[in-house]
Design a protein around this motif. Structure first.
Motif, PDB file in Angstrom:
ATOM      1  N   LYS A   1       9.995  -9.421  10.804  1.00  0.00           N
ATOM      2  CA  LYS A   1       8.860 -10.262  10.430  1.00  0.00           C
ATOM      3  C   LYS A   1       7.948  -9.567   9.424  1.00  0.00           C
ATOM      4  CE  LYS A   1       8.581 -13.055  14.648  1.00  0.00           C
ATOM      5  NZ  LYS A   1       7.741 -13.408  15.821  1.00  0.00           N
ATOM      6  N   TYR A   2       7.751  -8.258   9.630  1.00  0.00           N
ATOM      7  CA  TYR A   2       6.910  -7.496   8.710  1.00  0.00           C
ATOM      8  C   TYR A   2       7.501  -7.489   7.296  1.00  0.00           C
ATOM      9  CZ  TYR A   2       4.725  -3.504   6.413  1.00  0.00           C
ATOM     10  OH  TYR A   2       4.089  -2.686   5.514  1.00  0.00           O
ATOM     11  N   LEU A   3       8.817  -7.191   7.224  1.00  0.00           N
ATOM     12  CA  LEU A   3       9.475  -7.154   5.917  1.00  0.00           C
ATOM     13  C   LEU A   3       9.481  -8.535   5.268  1.00  0.00           C
ATOM     14  CD1 LEU A   3      12.513  -4.792   6.662  1.00  0.00           C
ATOM     15  CD2 LEU A   3      10.456  -4.262   5.345  1.00  0.00           C
ATOM     16  N   GLU A   4       9.665  -9.560   6.093  1.00  0.00           N
ATOM     17  CA  GLU A   4       9.659 -10.922   5.578  1.00  0.00           C
ATOM     18  C   GLU A   4       8.304 -11.278   4.957  1.00  0.00           C
ATOM     19  OE1 GLU A   4      11.383 -15.147   7.142  1.00  0.00           O
ATOM     20  OE2 GLU A   4      10.000 -14.087   8.473  1.00  0.00           O
ATOM     21  N   SER A   5       7.218 -10.842   5.618  1.00  0.00           N
ATOM     22  CA  SER A   5       5.891 -11.110   5.079  1.00  0.00           C
ATOM     23  C   SER A   5       5.647 -10.336   3.787  1.00  0.00           C
ATOM     24  CB  SER A   5       4.816 -10.752   6.106  1.00  0.00           C
ATOM     25  OG  SER A   5       4.757  -9.351   6.340  1.00  0.00           O
TER      26      SER A   5
ATOM     27  N   LYS B   1       2.557   1.240  15.431  1.00  0.00           N
ATOM     28  CA  LYS B   1       3.441   1.956  16.348  1.00  0.00           C
ATOM     29  C   LYS B   1       4.882   1.608  16.004  1.00  0.00           C
ATOM     30  CE  LYS B   1       2.970  -1.686  19.809  1.00  0.00           C
ATOM     31  NZ  LYS B   1       2.616  -1.995  21.216  1.00  0.00           N
ATOM     32  N   GLU B   2       5.792   2.300  16.606  1.00  0.00           N
ATOM     33  CA  GLU B   2       7.203   2.064  16.310  1.00  0.00           C
ATOM     34  C   GLU B   2       7.575   0.642  16.692  1.00  0.00           C
ATOM     35  OE1 GLU B   2      11.606   3.852  17.400  1.00  0.00           O
ATOM     36  OE2 GLU B   2       9.810   4.979  17.931  1.00  0.00           O
ATOM     37  N   PRO B   3       8.042  -0.151  15.744  1.00  0.00           N
ATOM     38  CA  PRO B   3       8.304  -1.566  16.010  1.00  0.00           C
ATOM     39  C   PRO B   3       9.712  -1.796  16.541  1.00  0.00           C
ATOM     40  CG  PRO B   3       8.634  -1.115  13.711  1.00  0.00           C
ATOM     41  CD  PRO B   3       8.254   0.197  14.352  1.00  0.00           C
ATOM     42  N   ASP B   4       9.901  -2.958  17.177  1.00  0.00           N
ATOM     43  CA  ASP B   4      11.267  -3.339  17.480  1.00  0.00           C
ATOM     44  C   ASP B   4      11.834  -4.052  16.263  1.00  0.00           C
ATOM     45  OD1 ASP B   4      10.315  -5.971  17.440  1.00  0.00           O
ATOM     46  OD2 ASP B   4       9.995  -6.007  19.605  1.00  0.00           O
ATOM     47  N   LYS B   5      13.094  -4.424  16.330  1.00  0.00           N
ATOM     48  CA  LYS B   5      13.756  -5.015  15.159  1.00  0.00           C
ATOM     49  C   LYS B   5      13.132  -6.346  14.767  1.00  0.00           C
ATOM     50  CE  LYS B   5      18.242  -2.780  15.737  1.00  0.00           C
ATOM     51  NZ  LYS B   5      19.709  -2.968  15.944  1.00  0.00           N
TER      52      LYS B   5
ATOM     53  N   GLN C   1       9.970  -7.323  15.162  1.00  0.00           N
ATOM     54  CA  GLN C   1       8.704  -7.081  14.476  1.00  0.00           C
ATOM     55  C   GLN C   1       8.941  -6.580  13.054  1.00  0.00           C
ATOM     56  OE1 GLN C   1       6.980  -4.397  17.446  1.00  0.00           O
ATOM     57  NE2 GLN C   1       5.269  -5.860  17.673  1.00  0.00           N
ATOM     58  N   LEU C   2       9.913  -5.667  12.923  1.00  0.00           N
ATOM     59  CA  LEU C   2      10.217  -5.108  11.606  1.00  0.00           C
ATOM     60  C   LEU C   2      10.696  -6.196  10.659  1.00  0.00           C
ATOM     61  CD1 LEU C   2      10.469  -2.622   9.806  1.00  0.00           C
ATOM     62  CD2 LEU C   2      12.780  -2.275  10.710  1.00  0.00           C
TER      63      LEU C   2
END
Length: 371
Positions: A13-17, A4-8, A10-11
Motif C-alpha cells: 500500500k505504501y509503494l502504491e501510494s 516500524k517494520e511493515p508487513d507485505k 502495508q509495504l
C-alpha cells in the motif's frame, strides 16, 4: 513514511501510494511543461505531447534522435560545451535556449536540465524541463530595439542640430553688437540659411519618427516588377537618361508581403542614388534583382557608378545628412530614411562598394531570425 517494520500488505500500500503520487506529479508536469528524457549522449528517449506541439515533430520523429534535431544555430558552440560540462558533473543546468521547429520557425524555452545519478554519482540519463518564453523574448528584444532607436535618435538630434543652432546664436550675437544698419541687415539676411536648415532637419526628424512608429503598418501582396516599373516611370529615367541601362530580374522572388509606400520609397532612393552618382567615364548600368536567402527575401541594387570609399565612410553611410561626393543635389537623407524604413519592418540593409567601380546595396526584408 514507515515508522516500524511493515508487513507485505502495508509495504504494498505504501509503494502504491508513492507511485500514485509520482504519477500525479508526472501528469501535472506534462500538462504545464515541455519535458524530454535523454541518455548521456543527448539521444532522446522520451518526449511529452507539449514537446511535440512546440517543436512540430511527432513522437516517432524524435525518439532516438539527438537533441541537435532542434538546434537553431543561434548559440555559440561554447554555450553547449558549458551546458554539457555542467550536467556531466551531475550538476543542474539552467538557461534560456532558442530552438528550431520542424517548419523552420524559432522558439525560446527557459530550460532546466537535471541529471539522474547512479550509485556511483555518475549521470545515466537527463531530464529536461522547459517552458515556452517566446513571447517574453520578443517583448524583451522589442524593448531593446526601441531603446536603441531612442539612443540613436537622441544622438542624431544632438549631432545635427548643434551646428545650425551654434551658427544662429553667433549671428544673433553679432546682430546685437552691430552699430550700423547696413551691417545688421547683412547679418539678418544670413540668418535665413541656418533657419531654413533647422526647418529641414526638423521635418526630416519628424518623418523619421513617424516611420519608427509605423511597425504595425499594413502589408500588401506586392509584385516587385510592378513597383519597379512605377519607380522607373516616376523618375523619367528613359527620358532624362536615355543612354542608361536599367535591368531588373525578380524571377527568383517575384512577390513580397510589404507596405507598398515603403517598397516604392526604398526602390526610388536606391535607384536615385545610382543615377545621381553615375560615373562620367562610362554609360550608367543598374541591375536590380530579388532572391531568397536563408529563408528571407532579399533585393540587390547594383550600379557601375563612381563608388564609395567604404573605409572612410562605411560606418556613417546611412547617417542623417551624410554626403560623400560633391553633388549639389545630395542632402544625405535618402539612405537614412531607407535604413529606417527597412529596420522598422524587421529587416536590414548594407552596402558593398569600391571607388571607381560602383556600389551594391543589399536589402534583407523581414529577417526570419528576429527572435
Amino acid at each position: 513514511m514507515l515508522d516500524k517494520e511493515p508487513d507485505k500488505g502495508q509495504l504494498f500500500k505504501y509503494l502504491e501510494s508513492v507511485f500514485t503520487d509520482l504519477e500525479q506529479q508526472k501528469i501535472a508536469l506534462d500538462q504545464s511543461a515541455i519535458v524530454a528524457f535523454t541518455d548521456t549522449k543527448g539521444n532522446i528517449t522520451y518526449v511529452n505531447d507539449k514537446f511535440c506541439e512546440i517543436s512540430k515533430f511527432s513522437h516517432d520523429e524524435l525518439i532516438g534522435q539527438n537533441h541537435r534535431i532542434i538546434n537553431s544555430g543561434y548559440h555559440e558552440p561554447e554555450f553547449f560545451t558549458n551546458l554539457w560540462r555542467t550536467i556531466a558533473k551531475g550538476k543542474v543546468w539552467n538557461g534560456d535556449i532558442r530552438n528550431k521547429a520542424k517548419d523552420g520557425s524559432y522558439y525560446w524555452v527557459a530550460t532546466t536540465i537535471v541529471p539522474y545519478l547512479d550509485a556511483r554519482g555518475k549521470p545515466y540519463q537527463y531530464v529536461s524541463i522547459r517552458f515556452d518564453i517566446t513571447k517574453q523574448k520578443k517583448q524583451e528584444l522589442e524593448l531593446k530595439h526601441r531603446t536603441k532607436q531612442l539612443e540613436d535618435f537622441c544622438f542624431i538630434v544632438s549631432h545635427n542640430l548643434r551646428a545650425p543652432l551654434s551658427n544662429l546664436l553667433l549671428l544673433t550675437s553679432m546682430i546685437e553688437e552691430c552699430e550700423s544698419f547696413e551691417e545688421q541687415k547683412l547679418l539678418v539676411d544670413r540668418v535665413a540659411k541656418p533657419v531654413n536648415l533647422l526647418n529641414e532637419i526638423f521635418n526630416e526628424l519628424i518623418e523619421s519618427l513617424q516611420i519608427r512608429q509605423d511597425g504595425e503598418i499594413a502589408r500588401e501582396h506586392l509584385f516587385f516588377q510592378d513597383c519597379f516599373d512605377k519607380v522607373v516611370e516616376s523618375l523619367n529615367i528613359n527620358i532624362i537618361h536615355p543612354d542608361s541601362t536599367i535591368r531588373s530580374n525578380f524571377t527568383k522572388a517575384p512577390t513580397i508581403q510589404y507596405p507598398k509606400k515603403y517598397l516604392l520609397s526604398i526602390m526610388q532612393n536606391l535607384l536615385s542614388n545610382a543615377i545621381r552618382y553615375g560615373s562620367p567615364d562610362r554609360k550608367l548600368k543598374v541591375e536590380v534583382k530579388s532572391y531568397v536567402k536563408n529563408g528571407s527575401i532579399w533585393m540587390e541594387v547594383k550600379d557601375n557608378g563612381i563608388g564609395i570609399d567604404m573605409k572612410a565612410n562605411g560606418k556613417k553611410l546611412f547617417g542623417l545628412r551624410k554626403t560623400f561626393h560633391h553633388n549639389h543635389d545630395a542632402k544625405g537623407f535618402g539612405l537614412f530614411i531607407t535604413k529606417t524604413q527597412v529596420e522598422t519592418m524587421g529587416g536590414s540593409i548594407h552596402a558593398e562598394s569600391e571607388l571607381g567601380k560602383g556600389s551594391s546595396f543589399f536589402v534583407q526584408f523581414n529577417k526570419n531570425d528576429s527572435i
